[in-house]
Design an enzyme around this catalytic site. Structure first.
Site, PDB file in Angstrom:
ATOM      1  N   ASN A 299      11.748 -61.526  51.521  1.00 17.95           N
ATOM      2  CA  ASN A 299      11.313 -62.045  52.825  1.00 17.95           C
ATOM      3  C   ASN A 299      11.589 -61.028  53.936  1.00 17.95           C
ATOM      4  O   ASN A 299      12.645 -60.408  53.973  1.00 17.95           O
ATOM      5  CB  ASN A 299      12.085 -63.323  53.158  1.00 17.95           C
ATOM      6  CG  ASN A 299      12.236 -64.210  51.964  1.00 17.95           C
ATOM      7  OD1 ASN A 299      11.262 -64.711  51.430  1.00 17.95           O
ATOM      8  ND2 ASN A 299      13.476 -64.368  51.489  1.00 17.95           N
TER       9      ASN A 299
ATOM     10  N   HIS B 100      14.931 -52.724  44.878  1.00 15.83           N
ATOM     11  CA  HIS B 100      13.599 -53.306  44.661  1.00 15.83           C
ATOM     12  C   HIS B 100      13.178 -54.143  45.877  1.00 15.83           C
ATOM     13  O   HIS B 100      12.084 -53.966  46.412  1.00 15.83           O
ATOM     14  CB  HIS B 100      13.629 -54.156  43.387  1.00 15.83           C
ATOM     15  CG  HIS B 100      12.334 -54.815  43.057  1.00 15.83           C
ATOM     16  ND1 HIS B 100      11.438 -54.294  42.156  1.00 15.83           N
ATOM     17  CD2 HIS B 100      11.771 -55.952  43.520  1.00 15.83           C
ATOM     18  CE1 HIS B 100      10.387 -55.080  42.078  1.00 15.83           C
ATOM     19  NE2 HIS B 100      10.562 -56.104  42.901  1.00 15.83           N
ATOM     20  N   GLU B 101      14.065 -55.041  46.289  1.00 13.34           N
ATOM     21  CA  GLU B 101      13.678 -55.917  47.408  1.00 13.34           C
ATOM     22  C   GLU B 101      13.516 -55.114  48.692  1.00 13.34           C
ATOM     23  O   GLU B 101      12.615 -55.369  49.480  1.00 13.34           O
ATOM     24  CB  GLU B 101      14.711 -57.043  47.605  1.00 13.34           C
ATOM     25  CG  GLU B 101      14.980 -57.896  46.370  1.00 13.34           C
ATOM     26  CD  GLU B 101      13.746 -58.411  45.662  1.00 13.34           C
ATOM     27  OE1 GLU B 101      12.723 -58.655  46.338  1.00 13.34           O
ATOM     28  OE2 GLU B 101      13.784 -58.553  44.425  1.00 13.34           O
TER      29      GLU B 101
ATOM     30  N   HIS C  97      10.210 -53.373  48.845  1.00 12.06           N
ATOM     31  CA  HIS C  97       9.083 -54.258  49.149  1.00 12.06           C
ATOM     32  C   HIS C  97       8.758 -54.264  50.642  1.00 12.06           C
ATOM     33  O   HIS C  97       7.658 -54.665  51.024  1.00 12.06           O
ATOM     34  CB  HIS C  97       9.417 -55.703  48.745  1.00 12.06           C
ATOM     35  CG  HIS C  97       9.009 -56.071  47.347  1.00 12.06           C
ATOM     36  ND1 HIS C  97       7.782 -55.765  46.816  1.00 12.06           N
ATOM     37  CD2 HIS C  97       9.661 -56.770  46.380  1.00 12.06           C
ATOM     38  CE1 HIS C  97       7.697 -56.259  45.586  1.00 12.06           C
ATOM     39  NE2 HIS C  97       8.826 -56.872  45.285  1.00 12.06           N
TER      40      HIS C  97
HETATM   41  N1  B3K Z   1       8.728 -61.275  44.808  1.00 10.47           N
HETATM   42  C1  B3K Z   1       9.834 -62.005  44.235  1.00 10.47           C
HETATM   43  C2  B3K Z   1       9.448 -62.835  43.077  1.00 10.47           C
HETATM   44  C3  B3K Z   1       8.983 -64.181  43.427  1.00 10.47           C
HETATM   45  C4  B3K Z   1       8.797 -65.007  42.208  1.00 10.47           C
HETATM   46  C5  B3K Z   1       8.166 -66.301  42.511  1.00 10.47           C
HETATM   47  N2  B3K Z   1       8.046 -67.122  41.347  1.00 10.47           N
HETATM   48  C6  B3K Z   1      10.935 -61.108  43.838  1.00 10.47           C
HETATM   49  C7  B3K Z   1      10.536 -59.750  43.472  1.00 10.47           C
HETATM   50  O1  B3K Z   1       9.806 -59.482  42.559  1.00 10.47           O
HETATM   51  O2  B3K Z   1      10.952 -58.861  44.146  1.00 10.47           O
HETATM   52 ZN    ZN Z   2       9.310 -57.557  43.407  1.00  9.18          ZN
END
Ligand code: B3K
Ligand code: ZN
Length: 884
Positions: free
Chosen positions: A288, A320-321, A324
């Protein structure tokens, strides 16, 4: 007219068109049906009146017609288990709205309107952990993929981007910390112990990136200065007792921020970056905007409670996050079929980061092991799908190893084909071109073509074709020329009977047998069904090293002598190829043994060749222990099963155990010596010390197979003297597989020592469910009744039951009891947490590739689930595809 029964939606968008699916007949959503949403929602203001049992949400949307979409007389706002308490349009109470299944339909005549909708939810009753839910007294959200529609009515699709303004208020005593995306703009106290906060996120985002957290939390605070001079406040929020275990996460975050600037040219774009750790979470973490929400498992780490693997997990997931923020948030996905656009790319980015932070070859081996252990079986089974799927019924089922890990491999191939510099030019162009947009995989490919100068016309097939290609390899020699004959076959997968050849880049080297050297490695790309490549300057048949570094996610099939593999296992200068040669040697031997193709003499000869190769690895002073430990890991039973068309799990288990015992008996003293040497290395996080801990546990695993009593004594000693979790867990893992007093007392000590630490108690559950102990199945049954077991916490469920499902000896018990237990679990968990329940269908879904008796039992359990009725969309999709 009853809107719920109209064949197509008033807004003309087939993706959103259909009436709410019944659990038995979920609607198939198809990629080719994509249409832009008829409305733009540039702004949304949300007011949350927070309560654990009742949270009231008032949402104000500014909507304007989307000139790039077909006009619609209505707007469809997605909901899921919501009721609109009031609907206003342009300040007036509206009464002409209607419900279509779970969705709210509002007629709108003008160009621009303001909609104001009130909903109320009960976070404490939300056991799905999607939307807004309560976790140990705090409130948090999970919106990806379709959780926002459980909070308020909204076009809950990733191509609708809005700026969010959020006001949240609640009891100050209960929720002293109030967090949301973006920047905190104002806060204050209200009456009766209430307080409030106002947040504004300046970056337009889709609803899946919305997050809110309210709870009694403390923060580890730090700061980071970006390359452009922006001072970013960093906070990692946890429960009070967990604060000391956040240091590694904070270091990982700062390293990630710097690395993304240096390697991908990506700078952070807000003044604040918050992370919150939550105990009840369906997956690892969530990106988020400005407010990452994490499973505690990927935040909390200290030497006493976290293994070296856990430390790596924290570093990798934090990275990783964080990554994003660009690959996912600044450039997001047009629709969920494009999921690999953000996930495959971000996995590649986190893999490259981890390679740079530690041992690159070891990281590569680990990543390939994950791919082969999870993705290859998916690609070879009933759930196979391309990295860009064509249809789905429940998108949560498509957060798969294929979309993530194969997706990363596909982009890695592009990088191998053009080199690091051009790859960077391609990604720069991608980010520049699509910043602020909801993009597609095709946009990424095009940017790579234009920026990196690649022709990817045929390569696009990697996005549309499922199945792991098989590459057959033959090396011929005549005169001074060696000719490499390559052919490829992409196997049929559900819905895709016929495949076209795909470009397969393979790094190869040819070793001269006399000098034991090669003349440099080359990248050959197999574009056709069959192609040959010639190499001159070899007076004798050279030894082929192929798919070095695992340049392509394929299965290599070739006739190769044991002696060539022994040579490569000892001498290949590509560490991955060296690992691969040893694996091939072992896999070849075990497959022949399981098939009953080996005479006693041939079996002994095979065991001796493998033992010799392992002895060479133990004795090779040039190897570091991290790599040595990696080389010593035998191919898993699951992977072995995957290499066979139809597998007999009992035979695989027996042969693999026999081989391990043979190696261990022959090299017992060497393993003891290795254990002693490694035990002398003091604890720290250096590569040397981590390597020592890794080989220590590997040595114990072998010893347990060769001389269980000796292993038990050494493991009990290691357990007792351990000053860190890696050693303690390694010893306990070995003891848990053996019988005796040492086992019972170590398990009891571990439980008592870490009572109250949920993450470590998870280890206690999984060590037993994954154990080599012959009674593991009985142990799991008993543990399911343990007071600390609950179906409400996904980490606990995974610890016990995923551990069990990947323990072939227990899961594949001849009686079929293991299958029954997993089916019972799915049925019990489905009404509580469908997303997690559906994940357990996969192990049963392998039934077609298992020997007939077990296969029938597995299928019968799937049929029992299918017949149960009232299944969630998640589980029913996976079960019907598995039976398909
Ligand atoms: N984007 C989220 C994954 C969400 C999964 C929803 N069922 C975490 C990730 O891949 O970074
Ligand atoms: Zn991811």
């Amino acid at each position: 007219m009853d809107i719920a029964r109209t064949p197509s939606a008033p807004d003309g968008n087939p993706e959103m068109a259909d009436a709410a699916p019944t659990p038995q007949e979920p609607v198939e959503i198809r990629r080719e049906d994509y249409k832009p949403f008829p409305w733009l929602v540039p702004e949304i203001a949300l007011e949350f009146d927070l309560g654990l049992e009742a949270t009231r949400v008032v949402s104000t949307l500014t909507v304007t017609r989307n000139a790039k979409a077909d006009a619609s007389p209505t707007i469809r706002l997605n909901g899921d288990t919501l009721e609109p308490l009031s609907v206003q349009v342009d300040g007036e109470m509206a009464s002409d709205w209607s419900m279509d299944g779970d969705d709210l339909i509002i007629p709108l005549a003008g160009e621009t309107h303001e909609l104001r909708i009130t909903t109320q939810i009960n976070p404490s009753e939300n056991t799905t952990l999607m939307g807004l839910y309560a976790s140990e007294g705090m409130l948090c959200t999970q919106c990806e993929a379709e959780g926002f529609r459980r909070i308020t009515f909204f076009p809950d699709r990733p191509d609708v981007l809005s700026t969010y303004r959020v006001r949240m208020s609640g009891s100050k005593a209960q929720f002293p910390v109030l967090l949301c995306n973006g920047n905190l703009e104002a806060q204050g106290e209200g009456e009766d112990g209430m307080h409030w906060a106002e947040w504004h996120d300046p970056w337009p985002k889709p609803s899946y990136l919305f997050a809110l957290v309210a709870g009694d939390l403390v923060a580890n605070s730090d700061s980071f200065t970006t390359c452009g001079g922006r001072e970013v406040a960093l906070n990692i929020y946890v429960r009070e007792g967990d604060l000391e275990r956040t240091g590694h996460a904070m270091e990982s975050l700062k390293k990630s921020m710097r690395w993304d600037e240096e390697v991908f040219g990506r700078e952070y774009d807000l003044d604040l970056f918050n992370i919150v750790a939550v105990s009840d979470f369906n997956m690892g973490a969530m990106e988020n905007k400005g407010l990452n929400v994490f499973n505690t498992k990927y935040v909390l780490a200290d030497p006493e409670t976290a293994t070296d693997g856990d430390f790596d997990g924290v570093e990798g997931v934090i990275a990783h996050e964080y990554f994003h923020n660009w690959s996912g948030n600044r450039v997001t996905c047009r629709d969920w079929f494009q999921l690999s656009l953000k996930e495959g790319f971000t996995v590649l980015r986190d893999q490259l980061f981890s390679q740079d932070m530690g041992s690159a070859p070891v990281k590569r081996i680990e990543d390939v092991r994950v791919l082969r252990g999870a993705q290859f079986p998916e690609d070879g089974g009933p759930l196979a799908h391309p990295i860009r799927p064509d249809s789905y019924r429940e998108i949560s089922n498509f957060y798969t190893a294929t979309v993530y890990n194969k997706g990363a491999e596909v982009i890695r191939m592009m990088r191998s084909m053009c080199g690091e510099g051009r790859f960077r030019a391609g990604t720069d162009l991608y980010f520049d071109r699509h910043d602020g947009e909801a993009a597609t995989c095709e946009d990424f490919i095009k940017a790579m073509e234009d920026g990196a100068g690649l022709d990817l016309s045929q390569f696009r097939l990697w996005y549309s074709q499922a199945g792991t290609p098989k590459v057959s390899v033959k090396l011929e020699h005549a005169g001074d020329t060696a000719t490499l004959h390559l052919s490829q076959e992409v196997p049929p997968t559900p819905g895709q009977p016929d495949k076209q050849p795909m470009p397969i880049p393979l790094r190869v080297a040819l070793y001269d047998v006399d000098s034991q050297k090669h003349n440099g490695e080359q990248l050959v790309t197999l574009n056709e069904s069959q192609e040959s490549f010639s190499f001159s300057g070899y007076s004798k048949t050279p030894i082929l090293s192929i798919n070095r570094g695992f340049t392509a996610p394929v299965v290599i099939e070739r006739e190769v002598s044991q002696s060539d593999l022994v040579f490569l296992a000892a001498h290949d200068d590509d560490p991955f190829a060296r690992y691969e040669a040893l694996q091939d040697l072992i896999v070849g031997h075990l497959k022949a043994a399981v098939a009953g193709d080996l005479s006693d003499t041939a079996k002994r000869a095979g065991e001796e060749a493998i033992t010799g190769a392992v002895a060479a690895i133990l004795a090779d002073d040039a190897l570091d222990d991290l790599m040595r430990g990696e080389l010593l890991v035998l191919p898993s039973e699951g992977y072995l099963a995957e290499t066979m068309l139809v597998a007999d799990p009992a035979a695989i288990h027996a042969e693999r155990s026999a081989l391990r015992a043979a190696i261990a008996s022959a090299l017992e003293d060497d393993f003891v010596a290795l254990h002693q040497r490694a035990s002398a290395v003091a604890y720290d996080l250096s590569a040397e010390a981590r390597g020592a801990r890794k080989v220590k546990t590997q040595a114990l695993i072998y010893l347990a197979a060769g001389n269980p009593d000796r292993a038990k004594a050494i493991a009990a000693e290691q357990y007792k003297n351990a000053d860190n979790m890696t050693d303690r867990q390694g010893a306990l893992m070995v003891l848990a597989g053996l019988d005796g007093f040492e086992r019972t007392s170590a398990l009891m000590d571990f439980y008592n020592r870490y009572q109250g630490n949920a993450l470590v108690i998870d280890k206690w559950f999984s060590l037993q469910s994954m154990s080599m102990h012959p009674d593991a199945l009985e142990h799991v049954k008993a543990l399911a009744e343990h007071p600390q077991f609950t179906l409400k916490n996904p980490n606990r469920v995974r610890a016990l039951y995923m551990g069990f499902a990947v323990n072939p000896q227990a899961f594949h018990a001849e009686s079929g009891e293991g299958y029954r237990m997993i089916a019972d679990l799915i049925l019990a968990l489905d009404p509580i947490n469908p997303q997690t329940a559906a994940r357990f269908v996969t192990p049963l879904g392998r039934w077609r590739r298992i020997e007939p008796k077990r296969s029938a039992l597995m299928k019968a359990e799937l049929e029992r689930i299918a017949a149960a009725g009232n299944l969630s969309r998640d589980t029913s999709e996976q079960v019907s595809r598995s039976l398909g």
